[in-house]
Write a protein that holds these residues in place. Structure first.
Motif, PDB file in Angstrom:
ATOM      1  N   LEU A  94       0.833  -1.208   0.000  1.00 37.46           N
ATOM      2  CA  LEU A  94       0.000   0.000   0.000  1.00 37.46           C
ATOM      3  C   LEU A  94       0.865   1.254   0.000  1.00 37.46           C
ATOM      4  O   LEU A  94       0.592   2.207  -0.749  1.00 37.46           O
ATOM      5  CB  LEU A  94      -0.952   0.007   1.200  1.00 37.46           C
ATOM      6  N   ASP A  95       1.906   1.252   0.806  1.00 35.53           N
ATOM      7  CA  ASP A  95       2.788   2.426   0.836  1.00 35.53           C
ATOM      8  C   ASP A  95       3.424   2.674  -0.525  1.00 35.53           C
ATOM      9  O   ASP A  95       3.538   3.823  -0.972  1.00 35.53           O
ATOM     10  CB  ASP A  95       3.874   2.253   1.903  1.00 35.53           C
ATOM     11  N   ALA A  96       3.844   1.599  -1.182  1.00 30.72           N
ATOM     12  CA  ALA A  96       4.474   1.760  -2.499  1.00 30.72           C
ATOM     13  C   ALA A  96       3.482   2.346  -3.497  1.00 30.72           C
ATOM     14  O   ALA A  96       3.833   3.207  -4.316  1.00 30.72           O
ATOM     15  CB  ALA A  96       5.006   0.416  -2.992  1.00 30.72           C
ATOM     16  N   ILE A  97       2.247   1.889  -3.445  1.00 26.80           N
ATOM     17  CA  ILE A  97       1.235   2.402  -4.377  1.00 26.80           C
ATOM     18  C   ILE A  97       0.907   3.857  -4.063  1.00 26.80           C
ATOM     19  O   ILE A  97       0.783   4.689  -4.968  1.00 26.80           O
ATOM     20  CB  ILE A  97      -0.025   1.515  -4.344  1.00 26.80           C
ATOM     21  N   LEU A  98       0.794   4.184  -2.776  1.00 25.11           N
ATOM     22  CA  LEU A  98       0.479   5.575  -2.424  1.00 25.11           C
ATOM     23  C   LEU A  98       1.644   6.509  -2.767  1.00 25.11           C
ATOM     24  O   LEU A  98       1.419   7.649  -3.187  1.00 25.11           O
ATOM     25  CB  LEU A  98       0.126   5.663  -0.933  1.00 25.11           C
ATOM     26  N   GLN A  99       2.849   6.019  -2.611  1.00 26.51           N
ATOM     27  CA  GLN A  99       3.999   6.836  -3.020  1.00 26.51           C
ATOM     28  C   GLN A  99       4.020   7.026  -4.532  1.00 26.51           C
ATOM     29  O   GLN A  99       4.333   8.109  -5.038  1.00 26.51           O
ATOM     30  CB  GLN A  99       5.305   6.178  -2.554  1.00 26.51           C
TER      31      GLN A  99
ATOM     32  N   PRO B  91       9.405   4.425  -8.067  1.00 23.95           N
ATOM     33  CA  PRO B  91      10.408   3.681  -7.280  1.00 23.95           C
ATOM     34  C   PRO B  91       9.768   2.718  -6.272  1.00 23.95           C
ATOM     35  O   PRO B  91       8.884   3.104  -5.502  1.00 23.95           O
ATOM     36  CB  PRO B  91      11.180   4.800  -6.568  1.00 23.95           C
ATOM     37  N   GLY B  92      10.210   1.481  -6.317  1.00 21.52           N
ATOM     38  CA  GLY B  92       9.766   0.495  -5.341  1.00 21.52           C
ATOM     39  C   GLY B  92       8.465  -0.202  -5.669  1.00 21.52           C
ATOM     40  O   GLY B  92       8.125  -1.208  -5.041  1.00 21.52           O
ATOM     41  N   LEU B  93       7.743   0.311  -6.651  1.00 25.72           N
ATOM     42  CA  LEU B  93       6.402  -0.237  -6.902  1.00 25.72           C
ATOM     43  C   LEU B  93       6.448  -1.672  -7.440  1.00 25.72           C
ATOM     44  O   LEU B  93       5.764  -2.552  -6.906  1.00 25.72           O
ATOM     45  CB  LEU B  93       5.641   0.661  -7.881  1.00 25.72           C
ATOM     46  N   LEU B  94       7.243  -1.891  -8.476  1.00 30.39           N
ATOM     47  CA  LEU B  94       7.263  -3.228  -9.074  1.00 30.39           C
ATOM     48  C   LEU B  94       7.758  -4.263  -8.066  1.00 30.39           C
ATOM     49  O   LEU B  94       7.181  -5.355  -7.952  1.00 30.39           O
ATOM     50  CB  LEU B  94       8.139  -3.240 -10.328  1.00 30.39           C
ATOM     51  N   ASP B  95       8.800  -3.925  -7.333  1.00 27.49           N
ATOM     52  CA  ASP B  95       9.309  -4.874  -6.335  1.00 27.49           C
ATOM     53  C   ASP B  95       8.242  -5.181  -5.290  1.00 27.49           C
ATOM     54  O   ASP B  95       8.091  -6.335  -4.872  1.00 27.49           O
ATOM     55  CB  ASP B  95      10.556  -4.307  -5.650  1.00 27.49           C
ATOM     56  N   ALA B  96       7.503  -4.159  -4.852  1.00 28.76           N
ATOM     57  CA  ALA B  96       6.463  -4.386  -3.843  1.00 28.76           C
ATOM     58  C   ALA B  96       5.376  -5.306  -4.392  1.00 28.76           C
ATOM     59  O   ALA B  96       4.879  -6.196  -3.682  1.00 28.76           O
ATOM     60  CB  ALA B  96       5.865  -3.049  -3.399  1.00 28.76           C
ATOM     61  N   ILE B  97       5.012  -5.117  -5.645  1.00 25.91           N
ATOM     62  CA  ILE B  97       3.972  -5.967  -6.235  1.00 25.91           C
ATOM     63  C   ILE B  97       4.484  -7.395  -6.419  1.00 25.91           C
ATOM     64  O   ILE B  97       3.768  -8.368  -6.130  1.00 25.91           O
ATOM     65  CB  ILE B  97       3.484  -5.366  -7.563  1.00 25.91           C
ATOM     66  N   LEU B  98       5.729  -7.527  -6.856  1.00 25.88           N
ATOM     67  CA  LEU B  98       6.271  -8.879  -7.048  1.00 25.88           C
ATOM     68  C   LEU B  98       6.442  -9.594  -5.714  1.00 25.88           C
ATOM     69  O   LEU B  98       6.228 -10.806  -5.618  1.00 25.88           O
ATOM     70  CB  LEU B  98       7.601  -8.807  -7.813  1.00 25.88           C
TER      71      LEU B  98
END
Lengths: 112, 112
Positions: A94-99, B91-98
């Motif tokens: 969630l944090d990554a998506i909100l960022q 930044p960080g989104l793809l890694d968080a989803i994976l």
């Protein structure tokens, strides 16, 4: 009156979360709930001209994806972000998506 | 032959990325590309029984969302994950989803 469906943590799916947050208006609602928790339905509406039925549908999708919790208060719903539940289920997501939303000009306007 | 559309980094939207990855099969393709980069279309197919047209549509959605890069090689496409571009954009989104996909039993089977 239809029951409000809230999946338990283990039933929250990545597919459901990503689908729910792929809509700009739903993402704007979630950002507003993060900033101003426990708001009534209308108070979280980033777009005041949106029909109530459309808004209710957005809240239903968020609720059934496990992203928000709604409880009835008179004729309205008070909604809260299930931040701890989402963090437990998908740490950091969630944090990554909100960022990312904050970095996306398309998303910045409706929630700010 | 239709041109292959690849958005530039600034045109990659959060909506497009989340929508593209909200489908279990597309997410499985992305996980496979992460683990085995630069594969031809068929080689990245997590489900060998899927019709070619359905698979091509999944790759098109991923490509037009800015998640993969496809180049024609004879009668096939070689696909690569636009990992650096996505990291620069969100930044960080793809890694968080994976990482979330690895924690989601629904997603684990098709990609493993």
């Amino acid at each position: 009156m239809r029951p409000l469906i809230h999946p338990d943590i283990s039933s929250i799916t990545l597919h459901g979360v990503l689908h729910a947050l792929s809509d700009p208006m739903r993402l704007a609602i979630v950002r507003r709930l993060r900033d101003c928790p426990d708001q009534a339905c209308n108070a979280t509406m980033p777009c005041p001209d949106m029909p109530k039925s459309t808004l209710s549908n957005h809240f239903r999708i968020l609720r059934e994806a496990g992203i928000i919790c709604s409880r009835r208060e008179g004729t309205q719903h008070a909604n809260t972000l299930r931040r701890d539940d989402l963090e437990a289920r998908f740490p950091g997501l969630l944090d990554a998506i909100l960022q990312a939303a904050a970095a996306d000009p398309e998303r910045r306007s409706p929630a700010s």
